[in-house]
Design an enzyme around this catalytic site. Structure first.
Site, PDB file in Angstrom:
ATOM      1  NE  ARG A  30      -7.332   0.468   3.107  1.00 40.56           N
ATOM      2  CZ  ARG A  30      -8.788   1.966   2.885  1.00 40.56           C
ATOM      3  NH1 ARG A  30      -9.781   2.475   3.921  1.00 40.56           N
ATOM      4  NH2 ARG A  30      -8.834   2.121   1.671  1.00 40.56           N
ATOM      5  CG  HIS A  31      -1.930   1.297   2.230  1.00 39.95           C
ATOM      6  ND1 HIS A  31      -3.076   2.555   1.560  1.00 39.95           N
ATOM      7  CD2 HIS A  31      -3.279   0.328   1.350  1.00 39.95           C
ATOM      8  CE1 HIS A  31      -4.293   2.277   1.058  1.00 39.95           C
ATOM      9  NE2 HIS A  31      -4.234   1.465   0.561  1.00 39.95           N
ATOM     10  NE  ARG A  82      -2.564   1.280  -2.450  1.00 38.43           N
ATOM     11  CZ  ARG A  82      -2.549   1.240  -3.773  1.00 38.43           C
ATOM     12  NH1 ARG A  82      -2.045   1.461  -4.406  1.00 38.43           N
ATOM     13  NH2 ARG A  82      -3.716  -0.072  -3.715  1.00 38.43           N
ATOM     14  CD  GLU A 106      -6.819  -3.212  -2.994  1.00 37.62           C
ATOM     15  OE1 GLU A 106      -7.594  -4.655  -2.182  1.00 37.62           O
ATOM     16  OE2 GLU A 106      -7.935  -2.560  -1.976  1.00 37.62           O
ATOM     17  CG  HIS A 174      -3.641  -2.861  -0.538  1.00 29.10           C
ATOM     18  ND1 HIS A 174      -3.049  -1.354  -0.964  1.00 29.10           N
ATOM     19  CD2 HIS A 174      -2.261  -4.017  -0.674  1.00 29.10           C
ATOM     20  CE1 HIS A 174      -1.791  -2.242  -1.822  1.00 29.10           C
ATOM     21  NE2 HIS A 174      -1.502  -3.651  -1.123  1.00 29.10           N
TER      22      HIS A 174
END
Length: 248
Positions: A30-31, A82, A106, A174
């Protein structure tokens, strides 16, 4: 079947030693943190950059991935800022160029994007409860359903593991997107996930999936490890294999 996380007394941070030609090892990242994460705003597909803390998290997970001592065959990322900033930090450390993939974005939450829960409740009364109670089928105004996100993530996953047979790859995406993919691979019901938070990943949390091309099963071997944020020598959270899975 639920996968129970457990700590293993291992001397290193490595999660896997060798990959056969009939397997693909997928690191799902995940970012890093953003200002919207701190403010608990719905980001959706808004292009929000990493915060300073998020940049540090990205560097930390990059070092952890380098410790895996694997020859990663590719690095894929959502094209949202991101995720891409996180992937670029990883790529700089590993000598890989992130390949941008729109399918890894996302969930699009439509008119909720940029809002906090109180603002959503004021503008769209009762919809937050519907979002929580109807996890797979509820569509935010102008947005996607979780089931739609899960399908696009799964379609991309199947294609990626086919192209990278016998390799390890990294995927940066995401929270909800990864949540839905991991749930689908483990046969978990989307309707249960908001309540149990079973497949949630923190910022720069890492889950690892081993895809077996012979029996067409994907097995989660690491779930939401944040060892890189706690201690460089911390053991990862390995998970027990499930006897259930989905074709992949």
């Amino acid at each position: 079947m639920s996968l129970a996380a457990k700590q293993q007394n291992q001397p290193t941070n490595r999660t896997w030693e060798t990959i056969s030609e009939d397997q693909t090892l997928i690191y799902l990242v995940r970012h890093g943190q953003t200002s919207y994460n701190i403010e608990r705003r719905f980001q959706g597909q808004l292009d929000v950059p990493l915060s300073e803390e998020g940049e540090e998290q990205a560097r930390a997970v990059s070092a952890w991935l380098a410790d895996q001592q694997l020859n990663f065959g590719a690095l894929y990322s959502s094209d949202l800022k991101r995720a891409l900033e996180t992937a670029r930090a990883i790529g700089e450390r590993l000598g890989l160029v992130p390949q941008q993939v729109e399918a890894l974005r996302e969930i699009h939450v439509g008119e909720w994007q940029g809002l906090v829960s109180d603002e959503i409740e004021a503008r769209f009364p009762g919809q937050l409860s519907m979002w929580r109670d109807q996890a797979s089928g509820f569509r935010t105004p102008g947005g996607e359903t979780t089931a739609e996100v899960q399908q696009r993530m799964f379609d991309w996953y199947v294609d990626a593991i086919t192209r990278h047979r016998g390799q390890a790859i990294i995927v940066v995406s995401h929270g909800m997107a990864l949540w839905s993919l991991v749930a689908g691979l483990n046969g978990w019901e989307l309707s249960d996930l908001e309540r149990t938070r079973q497949a949630k990943q923190g910022n720069t949390g890492v889950s690892v999936v081993l895809a077996d091309h012979v029996n067409r099963q994907s097995r989660t071997i690491l779930l939401n490890s944040l060892a890189h944020l706690e201690s460089r020598t911390a053991a990862p959270n390995l998970v027990e294999p499930s006897s259930e899975g989905t074709a992949a």
